[in-house]
Design a protein around this motif. Structure first.
Motif, PDB file in Angstrom:
ATOM      1  N   GLY A 323       0.641  -1.107   0.184  1.00 16.23           N
ATOM      2  CA  GLY A 323       0.102   0.092   0.027  1.00 16.23           C
ATOM      3  C   GLY A 323       0.937   1.153  -0.234  1.00 16.23           C
ATOM      4  O   GLY A 323       0.654   2.274  -0.338  1.00 16.23           O
ATOM      5  N   GLU A 324       1.849   1.682   1.083  1.00 12.77           N
ATOM      6  CA  GLU A 324       2.717   2.383   1.199  1.00 12.77           C
ATOM      7  C   GLU A 324       3.960   2.686   0.365  1.00 12.77           C
ATOM      8  O   GLU A 324       3.922   3.670  -0.597  1.00 12.77           O
ATOM      9  N   ILE A 327       2.124   3.666  -2.483  1.00 15.22           N
ATOM     10  CA  ILE A 327       1.712   5.759  -3.185  1.00 15.22           C
ATOM     11  C   ILE A 327       2.992   6.337  -3.269  1.00 15.22           C
ATOM     12  O   ILE A 327       2.683   7.571  -3.815  1.00 15.22           O
ATOM     13  N   HIS A 331       0.667   6.075  -6.919  1.00 14.96           N
ATOM     14  CA  HIS A 331      -0.446   4.869  -7.036  1.00 14.96           C
ATOM     15  C   HIS A 331      -1.761   5.032  -5.907  1.00 14.96           C
ATOM     16  O   HIS A 331      -1.598   5.161  -5.154  1.00 14.96           O
ATOM     17  N   ARG A 332      -3.156   4.392  -6.542  1.00 18.35           N
ATOM     18  CA  ARG A 332      -3.877   4.012  -5.665  1.00 18.35           C
ATOM     19  C   ARG A 332      -4.042   2.021  -5.399  1.00 18.35           C
ATOM     20  O   ARG A 332      -5.073   2.113  -6.952  1.00 18.35           O
ATOM     21  N   ALA A 334      -6.027  -0.773  -4.907  1.00 14.43           N
ATOM     22  CA  ALA A 334      -7.620  -1.464  -4.321  1.00 14.43           C
ATOM     23  C   ALA A 334      -7.857  -2.972  -3.977  1.00 14.43           C
ATOM     24  O   ALA A 334      -7.405  -3.354  -5.385  1.00 14.43           O
ATOM     25  N   PRO A 368      -0.290   9.143 -11.939  1.00 15.33           N
ATOM     26  CA  PRO A 368      -0.995   8.380 -11.017  1.00 15.33           C
ATOM     27  C   PRO A 368      -1.556   7.379 -11.539  1.00 15.33           C
ATOM     28  O   PRO A 368      -2.286   7.325 -12.868  1.00 15.33           O
ATOM     29  N   GLU A 370      -4.203   3.781 -11.079  1.00 18.54           N
ATOM     30  CA  GLU A 370      -5.516   2.865 -10.654  1.00 18.54           C
ATOM     31  C   GLU A 370      -5.050   1.500 -10.413  1.00 18.54           C
ATOM     32  O   GLU A 370      -5.494   1.336 -11.507  1.00 18.54           O
ATOM     33  N   THR A 372      -5.878  -2.378  -8.955  1.00 14.81           N
ATOM     34  CA  THR A 372      -6.999  -3.344  -7.989  1.00 14.81           C
ATOM     35  C   THR A 372      -6.353  -4.491  -7.834  1.00 14.81           C
ATOM     36  O   THR A 372      -6.546  -5.462  -8.999  1.00 14.81           O
ATOM     37  N   ASP A 388      -4.998  -2.687 -14.090  1.00 17.13           N
ATOM     38  CA  ASP A 388      -4.663  -1.213 -14.019  1.00 17.13           C
ATOM     39  C   ASP A 388      -5.144  -0.577 -15.104  1.00 17.13           C
ATOM     40  O   ASP A 388      -5.657  -0.708 -15.230  1.00 17.13           O
ATOM     41  N   ILE A 466      -8.908  -0.116   0.940  1.00 17.00           N
ATOM     42  CA  ILE A 466      -7.876   0.588   0.556  1.00 17.00           C
ATOM     43  C   ILE A 466      -6.657   0.195   0.498  1.00 17.00           C
ATOM     44  O   ILE A 466      -6.778   0.463   2.072  1.00 17.00           O
ATOM     45  N   ALA A 469      -3.198   2.861   2.523  1.00 18.63           N
ATOM     46  CA  ALA A 469      -3.667   4.279   2.139  1.00 18.63           C
ATOM     47  C   ALA A 469      -2.865   5.470   3.053  1.00 18.63           C
ATOM     48  O   ALA A 469      -3.886   4.885   4.133  1.00 18.63           O
TER      49      ALA A 469
END
Length: 469
Positions: A323-324, A327, A331-332, A334, A368, A370, A372, A388, A466, A469
């Motif tokens: 997750g980190e 970031i 990116h994010r 999920a 950036p 996304e 998943t 993605d 998430i 995040a």
């Protein structure tokens, strides 16, 4: 002397063995039949003699000497050629009958006698007779039967035994040759194919007749093994080619760096050159370690550690770990993970598979982005999915990205050695899964489908999260 190949086949030997077994069985059956028939015929003969003697006793009781003589004479006159009688008086002289006086014996006997006809009492024919003599007052009377019928039956049975055994053995030999022709031809075809495979034609497969017999099952299993060997050899050939191309550059840089060390005079420059050489060496070692790990996975050695693994829990933990990282890369990350989805496998390898897929997306998707990570059940299958919204992969390149040391042109400037997805493919194959690459429009979806999943929990609603995040 070496036997021809046809006579050294297993089918021929089995046929001959069964033929000998049937021959011995026929001998045993006929021997029992022979003994039983002989005993039965002897019993019939003895019963016939006992019947004659019973008539003589009755005649003696009813008419005395005259009645006995009359009965014996009537039996002699009406007797067939195989029936004989003898009546001796008190003085031992023959009164009636067609047997010589010397034939008399008290009780049942079986011996070779010299019977005589009524008109020529002393003519001998040397027959073996079954006889029995009894005493009635001062008289002695005997009834006998010739053994011609019994000897004939014995001769027929013996001939049948010998003929049956010879026919059985002959049929076994012929049957062994005939039965062995089909399997021998198939074995010859298999042997010819294997010789061509040994010569290097790994694309060939053993012929399968479609009968479903043991040769077909063996050929099918060997064909699966050959397909696996062909894949491994092709993979090895490809790895050798890729190593020659992809490691040439870092080795050349390492050599140049080492040469530069010799020309560096200041300490700071020397330390930078050494650090660069160490970094290049570490990258090369990392590449070879990854190749070694893929080879170990392809060998299937880790299957002994397979257990029921909670894939949902592994996905959550990987999402938390990256997750980190996502970031930091802009990116994010999920998750869409259905709880309780389990598969049979190695937890460490499955974690590596998940991490490589997520890390691949983080590295190659422009920020950036996304990303998943999803785990869900579809029908009887468990699906692991990383999607993605990046530039994706051209359709023509999608089958190549799982090759070892293969990298897209636009990715050659990014960190890595081109083994992450190759490792994913090996782990998925080890677990009986298949990899699907789909277009996310925009982006890319990488799916690992476990068709032999062991599902403990029924469908449950997905939870959206998430990652750290």
């Amino acid at each position: 002397m070496r036997l021809p190949d046809r006579f050294r086949t297993i089918s021929f030997r089995l046929s001959v063995g069964y033929g000998l077994l049937f021959g011995l069985s026929a001998v045993a059956i006929m021997a029992v039949t022979y003994v039983a028939a002989s005993t039965q015929m002897q019993s019939i003969v003895r019963a016939s003699i006992a019947e004659d003697l019973a008539l003589f006793r009755h005649g003696f009781r009813e008419g005395g000497e005259g009645g006995l003589v009359q009965e014996v004479n009537e039996r002699v006159e009406s007797a067939a050629e195989d029936r004989f009688f003898l009546l001796l008086g008190p003085d031992g002289r023959r009164i009636a009958g067609n047997l010589p006086t010397a034939a008399w014996a008290l009780g049942p006997t079986t011996e070779r006698l010299a019977p005589a006809t009524p008109d020529r009492a002393e003519e001998t024919r040397g027959d073996t007779l079954y006889s029995e003599g009894i005493a009635l007052g001062d008289f002695r009377v005997m009834a006998a039967r010739r053994s011609d019928i019994l000897e004939t039956i014995r001769s027929i049975l013996l001939s049948a035994i010998l003929t049956g055994c010879m026919v059985t053995v002959a049929l076994a030999l012929v049957g062994g040759i005939v039965v062995g022709l089909g399997p021998s031809r198939r074995v010859d075809a298999i042997a010819a194919t294997t010789r061509r495979i040994v010569e290097g034609r790994l694309d060939l497969r053993l012929p399968v007749s479609g009968r479903g017999d043991e040769l077909d099952r063996l050929a099918t299993d060997i064909n699966v093994m050959l397909a696996r060997i062909e894949t491994l050899v092709e993979s090895l050939r490809q790895v050798s080619t890729d190593i020659a191309h992809d490691l040439r550059t870092p080795l050349a840089r390492l050599r140049q760096g080492l040469e530069g060390i010799g020309r560096t005079r200041d300490r700071a420059g020397l330390e930078r050159a050494v650090d660069a050489a160490v970094a290049e060496t570490d990258a090369i070692i990392e590449t070879f370690n990854a190749l070694l790990r893929i080879a170990q996975i392809d060998a299937g050695a880790r299957k002994a550690r397979f257990r029921l693994v909670d894939l949902s829990d592994l996905a959550e933990r990987v999402a938390d770990a990256y997750g980190e990282v996502a970031i930091d890369a802009g990116h994010r990350l999920a998750t869409r993970v259905e709880p309780g989805r389990t598969v049979q496998g190695d937890a460490d390898l499955l974690t590596q598979l998940l991490a490589n897929l997520v890390e691949n997306a983080i590295t190659h998707v422009p920020a950036p982005g996304e990303i998943t990570l999803a785990v869900r059940r579809e029908a009887e299958e468990i699906v692991l999915e990383v999607a993605d919204d990046g530039p994706g992969v051209p359709p023509a390149e999608r089958d190549r990205i799982f090759r070892r040391l293969y990298r897209l042109d636009r990715s050659r400037s990014t960190p890595g050695h081109g083994l992450g997805l190759a490792l994913v493919a090996s782990i998925a194959e080890l677990h009986g899964g298949r990899i699907e690459v789909r277009d996310a429009a925009p982006g890319l979806v990488m799916r690992v489908v476990f068709s032999d999943a062991s599902v403990e929990a029924g469908p449950k609603p997905a939870r959206l999260g998430i990652g750290a995040a």
